[in-house]
Design an enzyme around this catalytic site. Structure first.
Site, PDB file in Angstrom:
ATOM      1  N   THR A 157       0.860  -1.181   0.000  1.00 14.30           N
ATOM      2  CA  THR A 157       0.000   0.000   0.000  1.00 14.30           C
ATOM      3  C   THR A 157       0.898   1.233   0.000  1.00 14.30           C
ATOM      4  O   THR A 157       1.557   1.531   0.991  1.00 14.30           O
ATOM      5  CB  THR A 157      -0.923   0.008   1.224  1.00 14.30           C
ATOM      6  N   LYS A 196     -32.855   5.986  15.384  1.00 14.67           N
ATOM      7  CA  LYS A 196     -33.447   5.588  16.664  1.00 14.67           C
ATOM      8  C   LYS A 196     -32.379   5.015  17.594  1.00 14.67           C
ATOM      9  O   LYS A 196     -32.221   5.440  18.745  1.00 14.67           O
ATOM     10  CB  LYS A 196     -34.547   4.552  16.445  1.00 14.67           C
ATOM     11  N   LYS A 241      -8.041   0.804  -2.398  1.00 13.94           N
ATOM     12  CA  LYS A 241      -7.550   0.255  -1.134  1.00 13.94           C
ATOM     13  C   LYS A 241      -7.619   1.304  -0.024  1.00 13.94           C
ATOM     14  O   LYS A 241      -7.996   1.005   1.118  1.00 13.94           O
ATOM     15  CB  LYS A 241      -6.102  -0.226  -1.308  1.00 13.94           C
TER      16      LYS A 241
END
Length: 330
Positions: free
Chosen positions: A113, A264, A188
């Site tokens: 990466t 909620k 990625k």
């Protein structure tokens, strides 16, 4: 200047005398990926700065290389799994880098990466030598690497992706062509943005549970169990755009219902946190932005809530997995 070459791309077909594939970087992710490539019919060439890391592969029939340029003397698809941009640059274009010996048509697949701009820059450098560089980061962790079920997100020309796919499928359960060079890395980074924001949200939820006297280890078991059923955050990633949804669109009803359930539950959690004096910044942002993120805008509870306070009405107690139900109905 881009070199023009009619050389075949990559290692060739696994059924027709393929060339070897190479793998550089045999760490926690690289080694189990490379192990799957021992099945490649053309052979495997491995390289790591730690010579001992190559020994198990040599014992299984692979060839060891001392440097990246030595790998490129024979391998026509070379996977690179090293630490960072600097190491990738050195492996690709350093004094003993792949480009010193790579033949035209060779494909360099960077699984690390790195910055998408680094991938684009290096692809241009490689193209001048008739070599293809694709960014191909992976997702799925060590477990996915061991089982051969990683996702690999590939940035590069379609024909280069297609040439690499047979080898990638030996270790990736989901090869994806993300787009041009750099797109694999961008995909990625978006995927990991979700990953690590969710980790931060996990810590926030744990703080609330702990303050409320809940066993957070048991909570973790519940989360893992139910995410395995519902798909977790990915269960709502069902559209191909983030644009607002028209009221007559099928997904408008689905996500309006999910928004109601989410607002909620978020308002109730924020109300509990307020009573316990626990700060939930991500929870506050989620209540504010959930509806807009779904493309249907905020609901009544979000509009009525003030920052930092959960004051919504409990409303409907239907906790079914609405996105999944909607997907089945479509």
């Amino acid at each position: 200047m881009t070199a023009q070459s009619d050389a075949p791309i990559g290692p060739g077909s696994p059924d027709a005398n393929p060339a070897p594939v190479g793998f550089i970087g045999l760490g926690n992710m690289g080694a189990p990926i490379a192990k799957q490539l021992l099945a490649w019919a053309g052979g495997l060439v491995v390289c790591d700065v730690r010579a001992e890391a190559t020994e198990p592969f040599v014992a299984e029939g692979a060839t060891a290389a001392a440097t990246a340029d030595e790998v490129a003397r024979t391998a026509r698809l070379i996977s690179v799994t090293v630490l960072n941009d600097e190491q990738v640059r050195d492996v690709v274009d350093g004094p003993q880098g792949i480009l010193r010996t790579a033949a035209p048509g060779t494909v360099i697949a960077v699984h690390s990466t790195i910055s998408d701009s680094t991938a684009v820059e290096l692809a241009e450098v490689c193209a001048a030598a008739g070599v293809h560089l694709i960014d191909a980061p992976v997702s799925g962790g060590a477990q996915g690497a061991e089982s051969g079920e990683l996702a690999v997100m590939v940035g590069g020309p379609r024909e280069v992706y297609d040439a690499c796919k047979p080898a990638f499928k030996l270790w990736a359960g989901m090869p994806v062509h993300a787009g041009e060079v750099g797109a694999g890395t961008r995909m990625k980074l978006a995927r990991n943005l979700l990953h690590f924001i969710s980790f931060t949200a996990t810590a926030e939820a744990s703080r609330l549970a702990e303050a409320a006297g809940i066993d957070i280890a048991k909570l973790g078991r519940v989360v893992r169990h139910t995410d395995a059923i519902t798909g977790g955050a990915g269960a709502v990633m069902l559209r191909d755009t983030t644009a607002p949804i028209a009221e007559d669109d099928f997904w408008h009803g689905v996500f309006t219902h999910v928004r109601g359930l989410g607002e909620k539950d978020l308002s109730l959690a924020l109300g509990l946190a307020d009573r316990l004096d626990v700060d939930l910044p991500l929870g506050t942002i989620a209540l504010r932005d959930l509806g807009a993120g779904f493309g249907v805008g905020p609901g009544e509870i979000a509009l009525a809530s003030s920052v930092g306070a959960g004051t919504g009405s409990p409303g409907d107690d239907d906790d079914d997995n609405s996105a999944t139900s909607g997907e089945k109905e479509s």
